[in-house]
Design a protein around this motif. Structure first.
Motif, PDB file in Angstrom:
ATOM      1  N   LYS A   1       4.642   3.447  -1.107  1.00 35.91           N
ATOM      2  CA  LYS A   1       5.816   3.429  -1.969  1.00 35.91           C
ATOM      3  C   LYS A   1       7.017   2.809  -1.259  1.00 35.91           C
ATOM      4  O   LYS A   1       7.814   2.097  -1.866  1.00 35.91           O
TER       5      LYS A   1
ATOM      6  N   LEU B   1      -4.446  -3.795 -12.089  1.00 36.73           N
ATOM      7  CA  LEU B   1      -5.547  -2.921 -11.679  1.00 36.73           C
ATOM      8  C   LEU B   1      -6.785  -3.711 -11.278  1.00 36.73           C
ATOM      9  O   LEU B   1      -7.445  -4.332 -12.124  1.00 36.73           O
TER      10      LEU B   1
ATOM     11  N   TRP C   1       4.888   6.855  -8.690  1.00 38.80           N
ATOM     12  CA  TRP C   1       5.115   5.535  -8.087  1.00 38.80           C
ATOM     13  C   TRP C   1       6.089   4.700  -8.912  1.00 38.80           C
ATOM     14  O   TRP C   1       6.949   4.015  -8.365  1.00 38.80           O
TER      15      TRP C   1
ATOM     16  N   PRO D   1       0.795  -1.220   0.000  1.00 38.22           N
ATOM     17  CA  PRO D   1       0.000   0.000   0.000  1.00 38.22           C
ATOM     18  C   PRO D   1       0.834   1.279   0.000  1.00 38.22           C
ATOM     19  O   PRO D   1       0.272   2.355  -0.183  1.00 38.22           O
TER      20      PRO D   1
ATOM     21  N   PHE E   1       1.023  -1.600 -13.377  1.00 37.11           N
ATOM     22  CA  PHE E   1       0.035  -1.834 -12.325  1.00 37.11           C
ATOM     23  C   PHE E   1      -0.922  -2.954 -12.693  1.00 37.11           C
ATOM     24  O   PHE E   1      -1.329  -3.100 -13.846  1.00 37.11           O
TER      25      PHE E   1
ATOM     26  N   ALA F   1      -3.136  -2.111  -7.669  1.00 36.68           N
ATOM     27  CA  ALA F   1      -3.668  -0.772  -7.411  1.00 36.68           C
ATOM     28  C   ALA F   1      -5.110  -0.714  -7.888  1.00 36.68           C
ATOM     29  O   ALA F   1      -5.537  -1.536  -8.703  1.00 36.68           O
ATOM     30  N   THR F   2      -5.841   0.235  -7.335  1.00 37.26           N
ATOM     31  CA  THR F   2      -7.201   0.502  -7.795  1.00 37.26           C
ATOM     32  C   THR F   2      -7.283   1.976  -8.166  1.00 37.26           C
ATOM     33  O   THR F   2      -6.748   2.824  -7.447  1.00 37.26           O
TER      34      THR F   2
ATOM     35  N   GLY G   1      -3.776  -3.016  -1.971  1.00 32.95           N
ATOM     36  CA  GLY G   1      -2.977  -2.043  -2.722  1.00 32.95           C
ATOM     37  C   GLY G   1      -3.498  -0.636  -2.506  1.00 32.95           C
ATOM     38  O   GLY G   1      -4.513  -0.427  -1.847  1.00 32.95           O
ATOM     39  N   PRO G   2      -2.807   0.382  -3.077  1.00 36.81           N
ATOM     40  CA  PRO G   2      -3.274   1.759  -2.957  1.00 36.81           C
ATOM     41  C   PRO G   2      -4.505   1.997  -3.830  1.00 36.81           C
ATOM     42  O   PRO G   2      -4.737   1.278  -4.802  1.00 36.81           O
ATOM     43  N   VAL G   3      -5.302   2.990  -3.453  1.00 33.18           N
ATOM     44  CA  VAL G   3      -6.412   3.450  -4.286  1.00 33.18           C
ATOM     45  C   VAL G   3      -6.064   4.863  -4.745  1.00 33.18           C
ATOM     46  O   VAL G   3      -5.892   5.763  -3.918  1.00 33.18           O
ATOM     47  N   PHE G   4      -5.914   5.037  -6.046  1.00 31.30           N
ATOM     48  CA  PHE G   4      -5.598   6.361  -6.593  1.00 31.30           C
ATOM     49  C   PHE G   4      -6.893   7.026  -7.048  1.00 31.30           C
ATOM     50  O   PHE G   4      -7.610   6.465  -7.879  1.00 31.30           O
TER      51      PHE G   4
ATOM     52  N   LEU H   1       0.701   7.733 -10.752  1.00 28.86           N
ATOM     53  CA  LEU H   1       1.248   6.487 -11.309  1.00 28.86           C
ATOM     54  C   LEU H   1       2.695   6.701 -11.737  1.00 28.86           C
ATOM     55  O   LEU H   1       3.570   5.867 -11.472  1.00 28.86           O
TER      56      LEU H   1
END
Lengths: 476, 476
Positions: free
Chosen positions: A251, A397, A386, A249, A395, A281-282, A369-372, A383
């Motif tokens: 970097k 996704l 990262w 989640p 990624f 990632a989402t 994972g992270p949510v952007f 992105l």
């Protein structure tokens, strides 16, 4: 030079794959996972967005750590019901030309002999667009339904997987020579038997003396994917994988993971960049940052805390149902949970102490994972940041809702990245392997699988006297 | 009343399925078996001809009885290379609406737990058009590549297959209630856990305690096909099969076989017509009898005697390479061969004594069934005569060349039979089972599989206390 970013779609043949509760969203179509058009339409969309591929996860059991049974998983539709991933491929392949198909199967569930043929068959039918995500299994409930009391211990599973791959490499790389199929009508010879070899495998777990049943497919060995994060898993990946999926989640966590993997690739005698690394990632995006934030809030209102806790409990092996939802996270006696939460908080630090509910809420959209969240430009910024800082290649996704999340990405993010020179303008034609590395269809010489080619150090092909007693056909 | 005749296409994911040598014919396309469009075009053609289905055979080994090795089989491309049949289905299903898919897999090669999910997945994706041809395996070369010295003996294989089906019936019929998937957004419940049962199977060969991974598909149990001809095979078929494939070159032989099967169905407590019986046959047809005869002669000129002998040796377990091709058939010391040849001669009696070459030539087009040669009207006459005299329900049609043989049948034979009221004018809509029997999508009550439904005499579902200790969910 602007670094190219790769996208892969993360999916599963079930409802609301990593976004429990989101099946309640009026735009989510994941309950249609049983319909062919759901999958073929998705494949067409992803190819329009020039995704490298669709990666279809799988489990052969239920998430029954939470509460000690499968009740919450069933109630939430949390990866149960779940259907077979391999059987989706030919329909999606028929409506696409470039999209890759990364299919998850476990090394503990099917004998390698018929499995080798399954993937060769798909590699033929897709013109070389198949990847295989190797898992060794992690749900004890799956092992029980295969008649075992529990699954093998973690390292033994990897030892068995090592031999499983050895058998596969021998069948895929070492049994049929490239020019074995001659189709010579004048002589009446379809296959030259002298060019088809009995692999002669006798190991600890498997005995496979004979020939591969399939003729050589475009890639022979499909592109090997892996996602193991343990030290043994990373070693296995470094020896075998060409695409590696990581989840972290923040970097900082990802940077460490990526560097560890690239070191391991070198230690295995390969290039640091011999495997493409995709980070989970989402993306929640829209015309403006504001619209994207509103969309994210709306998605969160559908997310199921219980569903998130079902997954977290299964992934971490800790029954989180034992804790009050409002208990502070410090109450959970688990190093795995503590370090996962610490990493989460690094990404999304609002200064307060997390509760058990926050864990479920976090894991409820897109997993760990992270949510952007933001406009296409905002998401593209993040992105690129990262990728620059963590050294991932792209990624993997997950979706909040499907196909909505993927439609949004193709509409808002892909054009911005492309404009910036950070996303492929078109597909590299040919096989998935060639699309990923631009170096041909087959495994490179440095790859473990190449050792099992005819004449290679790992080859065990039988002599004529052993394979076909009493006749002279060839001298392998 | 004119009796309705049913057609099924007999195929395999390989070259020149039952017509070795015919891959050399300039119009044969079977070398394209690796291409999706080869299969999707065929499916569209068969649906235009209102075939009940396409039946895809399979082997997981090589024919190595002839000559004691795989050389002749490879040279002839005689069912080697051979690819997986299941993976063709979704692409063909996407371009058709009614065609059924009968897929062959062996009960000795994959654990029933994941296999149950594979067929449920296909039943969903095809909207209930899947059939499963149950085989217990017959090529020793397959068993060897699974690590066994030889396959289990014949009757033991059937005992294991009995339990294999028991596990499948429990999963397909008894685990999920019809209304288990509620998808209730307001309550946040996707599946009602009280309606999903742990099957609790503990047998001799398999232990499968848990729930089926798939939600109920349109047919639940796919239409069960079988082709066993031994007494034990017929008993197994009578208990399980809904479509039975028989092969006999003469009406006399077929009549006996069909009557034996219908008696066995009654002995198993089912209706004499509870299974559709399809007889293997090959049709060579054209505008006129003369043109059809010329076409047949031309096909024969491409047929491979060696290929025919490779198959006959494998089917009969006798190495026919030991005999001179011109040796009279009386020299072959095998009751199986003698009686097969006697039956062949009954169909095609030209008064002379057969040689070993004649066996290979005969088996070289369409295997051991009859070959009907003539105009559409002539072939229709013979088909009607065979149905009237033998009591079969239809024909399992092998090809000489593909798709040419099927195109000819659709063009010349189907219209004549339809005109005579002896062929369906249109498909019965819905599932394959409903199309075959017109009595709904699910197994009838008299079928063995119905015993394993929740509350049925064969059900072994666990109580809540056993399945989900410490909670009360349901009272099964």
């Amino acid at each position: 030079m602007t670094r190219r970013i790769r996208f892969n779609a993360f999916d599963m043949n079930c409802v609301a794959h990593q976004s429990p509760g989101l099946w309640r969203h009026p735009d989510d179509q994941s309950h249609r996972y049983k319909e062919l058009s759901y999958w073929t339409d998705l494949a067409i969309l992803l190819e329009r967005g020039r995704f490298d591929g669709i990666f279809i996860a799988d489990v052969l059991g239920t998430y029954d750590v939470y509460g000690g049974n499968d009740i919450a998983a069933l109630r939430q539709g949390a990866q149960i019901p779940v259907a077979d991933p391999l059987l989706l491929v030919s329909a999606m392949a028929a409506v696409t030309e470039h999209l890759g198909f990364g299919i998850t199967t476990g090394t503990g569930f099917e004998h390698p002999y018929p499995f080798a043929r399954r993937l060769s068959t798909l590699d033929h039918l897709t013109n070389g667009r198949v990847g295989w995500n190797v898992v060794t299994g992690y749900l004890p409930s799956a092992a029980r339904n295969f008649g075992a009391d529990d699954q093998l211990d973690h390292d033994t599973r990897y030892d068995q997987a090592d031999e499983y791959l050895e058998v596969l490499y021998k069948l895929w790389e070492g049994s049929w020579e490239d020019d074995a199929v001659v189709r010579d009508a004048a002589r009446g010879v379809f296959v030259d038997p002298a060019k088809v070899h009995h692999i002669g495998h006798r190991g600890t777990h498997y005995t496979v003396p004979g020939v591969h049943l399939s003729e050589p497919s475009p890639q022979r060995t499909p592109v090997i994917y892996q996602a193991g994060a343990s030290p043994r898993g990373v070693r296995f990946a470094a020896e075998n994988a060409e695409a590696i999926f990581v989840a972290g989640p923040s970097k900082r966590v990802l940077t460490q993971t990526v560097s560890r993997i690239r070191d391991a690739l070198e230690a295995a005698g390969r290039d640091r960049y011999a495997a493409r690394i995709y980070a989970l990632a989402t993306i929640v995006t829209d015309e403006t940052d504001e619209a994207a934030r509103a969309k994210h809030e709306e998605y969160l209102s559908y997310a199921s805390v219980e569903g998130g806790l079902v997954f977290m409990s299964g992934w971490m092996g800790i029954d989180l149902s034992r804790y009050d939802l409002d208990a502070p996270i410090g109450a959970v006696q688990s190093n795995a949970i503590q370090s996962a939460v610490a990493a989460f908080q690094e990404f999304d630090d609002d200064g307060r102490e997390w509760t058990v509910r926050d864990i479920g809420r976090w894991a409820g959209i897109g997993g760990i994972g992270p949510v952007f969240v933001g406009s296409g430009a905002t998401v593209a910024d993040r992105l690129q940041e990262w990728v620059a800082e963590t050294d991932v290649d792209g990624f993997n996704l997950a979706y909040a809702i499907t196909p909505g999340t993927f439609e949004d990405i193709v509409r808002h993010v892909v054009p911005v990245l492309t404009e910036r020179g950070a996303y492929a303008e078109e597909y590299v034609p040919g096989t998935l392997r060639n699309a990923l590395f631009g170096a041909g269809d087959r495994l490179p010489e440095e790859h473990r699988g190449a050792r099992y080619r005819l004449g290679g150090p790992g080859s065990t092909v039988l002599s004529d006297a052993e394979a076909r007693p009493g006749v002279v056909v060839s001298a392998p």
